[in-house]
Design a protein around this motif. Sequence first.
Motif, PDB file in Angstrom:
ATOM      1  N   VAL A  98       0.836  -1.195   0.000  1.00  0.00           N
ATOM      2  CA  VAL A  98       0.000   0.000   0.000  1.00  0.00           C
ATOM      3  C   VAL A  98       0.872   1.247   0.000  1.00  0.00           C
ATOM      4  O   VAL A  98       1.829   1.351   0.779  1.00  0.00           O
ATOM      5  CB  VAL A  98      -0.928   0.030   1.240  1.00  0.00           C
ATOM      6  CG1 VAL A  98      -1.749   1.316   1.260  1.00  0.00           C
ATOM      7  CG2 VAL A  98      -1.833  -1.187   1.259  1.00  0.00           C
ATOM      8  N   PRO A 150      -1.367   6.607   5.682  1.00  0.00           N
ATOM      9  CA  PRO A 150      -0.980   5.216   5.980  1.00  0.00           C
ATOM     10  C   PRO A 150      -1.523   4.687   7.302  1.00  0.00           C
ATOM     11  O   PRO A 150      -1.689   3.473   7.456  1.00  0.00           O
ATOM     12  CB  PRO A 150       0.557   5.278   5.981  1.00  0.00           C
ATOM     13  CG  PRO A 150       0.893   6.715   6.198  1.00  0.00           C
ATOM     14  CD  PRO A 150      -0.210   7.502   5.555  1.00  0.00           C
ATOM     15  N   TRP A 168      -4.336   2.198   7.365  1.00  0.00           N
ATOM     16  CA  TRP A 168      -4.067   0.852   6.878  1.00  0.00           C
ATOM     17  C   TRP A 168      -3.266  -0.001   7.864  1.00  0.00           C
ATOM     18  O   TRP A 168      -2.987  -1.172   7.583  1.00  0.00           O
ATOM     19  CB  TRP A 168      -3.273   0.925   5.565  1.00  0.00           C
ATOM     20  CG  TRP A 168      -4.028   1.497   4.416  1.00  0.00           C
ATOM     21  CD1 TRP A 168      -4.251   2.819   4.130  1.00  0.00           C
ATOM     22  CD2 TRP A 168      -4.672   0.764   3.371  1.00  0.00           C
ATOM     23  NE1 TRP A 168      -4.979   2.942   2.982  1.00  0.00           N
ATOM     24  CE2 TRP A 168      -5.241   1.706   2.490  1.00  0.00           C
ATOM     25  CE3 TRP A 168      -4.788  -0.597   3.085  1.00  0.00           C
ATOM     26  CZ2 TRP A 168      -5.953   1.327   1.341  1.00  0.00           C
ATOM     27  CZ3 TRP A 168      -5.488  -0.981   1.943  1.00  0.00           C
ATOM     28  CH2 TRP A 168      -6.061  -0.025   1.091  1.00  0.00           C
ATOM     29  N   GLN A 169      -2.891   0.549   8.988  1.00  0.00           N
ATOM     30  CA  GLN A 169      -1.932  -0.139   9.848  1.00  0.00           C
ATOM     31  C   GLN A 169      -2.420  -1.486  10.362  1.00  0.00           C
ATOM     32  O   GLN A 169      -1.622  -2.374  10.638  1.00  0.00           O
ATOM     33  CB  GLN A 169      -1.537   0.769  11.017  1.00  0.00           C
ATOM     34  CG  GLN A 169      -0.587   1.883  10.637  1.00  0.00           C
ATOM     35  CD  GLN A 169       0.636   1.367   9.894  1.00  0.00           C
ATOM     36  OE1 GLN A 169       1.280   0.405  10.312  1.00  0.00           O
ATOM     37  NE2 GLN A 169       0.955   2.006   8.764  1.00  0.00           N
ATOM     38  N   SER A 208      -0.988  -4.266   8.361  1.00  0.00           N
ATOM     39  CA  SER A 208       0.462  -4.355   8.163  1.00  0.00           C
ATOM     40  C   SER A 208       1.041  -5.691   8.611  1.00  0.00           C
ATOM     41  O   SER A 208       2.086  -6.109   8.117  1.00  0.00           O
ATOM     42  CB  SER A 208       1.163  -3.213   8.904  1.00  0.00           C
ATOM     43  OG  SER A 208       0.918  -3.293  10.303  1.00  0.00           O
ATOM     44  N   CYS A 242       0.751  -9.079   3.212  1.00  0.00           N
ATOM     45  CA  CYS A 242       1.047  -7.649   3.089  1.00  0.00           C
ATOM     46  C   CYS A 242       2.560  -7.431   3.020  1.00  0.00           C
ATOM     47  O   CYS A 242       3.296  -7.802   3.938  1.00  0.00           O
ATOM     48  CB  CYS A 242       0.459  -6.876   4.269  1.00  0.00           C
ATOM     49  SG  CYS A 242       0.785  -5.105   4.213  1.00  0.00           S
ATOM     50  N   ILE A 252       3.091  -1.195   4.349  1.00  0.00           N
ATOM     51  CA  ILE A 252       2.251  -0.001   4.246  1.00  0.00           C
ATOM     52  C   ILE A 252       3.190   1.198   4.219  1.00  0.00           C
ATOM     53  O   ILE A 252       3.997   1.377   5.143  1.00  0.00           O
ATOM     54  CB  ILE A 252       1.290   0.125   5.438  1.00  0.00           C
ATOM     55  CG1 ILE A 252       0.531  -1.193   5.667  1.00  0.00           C
ATOM     56  CG2 ILE A 252       0.349   1.300   5.250  1.00  0.00           C
ATOM     57  CD1 ILE A 252      -0.432  -1.573   4.584  1.00  0.00           C
TER      58      ILE A 252
END
Length: 262
Positions: free
Chosen positions: A102, A107, A110-111, A114, A119, A122
């Motif tokens: 990402v 950000p 979106w954590q 992570s 993933c 991020i």
Amino acid sequence: MNTLPSAPHAAPASPLRTRPAQTWRNPPGRREVLAQLSPLPEEALFLGVAEDGLPLLLNLADPLPGPLLIAGDAHSGKTAFLQGIAATVNQRLPSAHIVFSVLSHEPDAWQEMSGWPCCMGIFGFGRMAAVEHASALVEQAHTKRGKGQYVLLLVDGLKALTEDVEIQPSLRWLLLRGPARHIWPIVTMATTDRLASPHWLDFFRTRIFGHMEGSAPHLTGSDQPLFQHLRPNMQFALQEGHQWLTFWIPTRDESTRSNDQS
């Protein structure tokens, strides 16, 4: 070989395909729809469910659509759409055939993702880590590392990309050549930012639209009022041939929380 069958409302050569499933009267939960579609081909990315109940799939093995642009007004659900794609990839584990990273102007939203095994990271725009990650993806594409694996580069905010000069060379290369190397940029853009990004829009043949109050014919190629009637955070539309296909993004049925402000 294309393992995804054609659909009645898909153009014959379109890599955006559907396959039969139950007809839903309301937006389905992600677990429900994926359970009904299981097992999906390794190269199939689930995007949503069309009005006729057919799921919309993107064939990641066919680069014809190019990078995807998701455009809409504020609160239309663009980030929710991206996060739903990430959650779908995570739900398909333990398969490692699709992973994502990402790049975001926010950000922190979106954590929670992570730590997911699928993933790759991020990253916030304007930070050296983002520049290094984009450069690493270009190098991976050149050396064909990760062959057989598909990488989704989820870019949340085209305007932020246009303001981050250092990352632009790598992103420009990935937009031009990434899908052919199994690296798929999927980018969001607010309709209010379209005038700040005219040269970047040329990279996107495939454009998906959320709710828009005003007309944007230079984005959509149409001045019809369809986009005003799309339900925010739930419904999107894309053009297939001469027709517009509207579809639902699945409702959240896991711990992921979407940023519904974009």
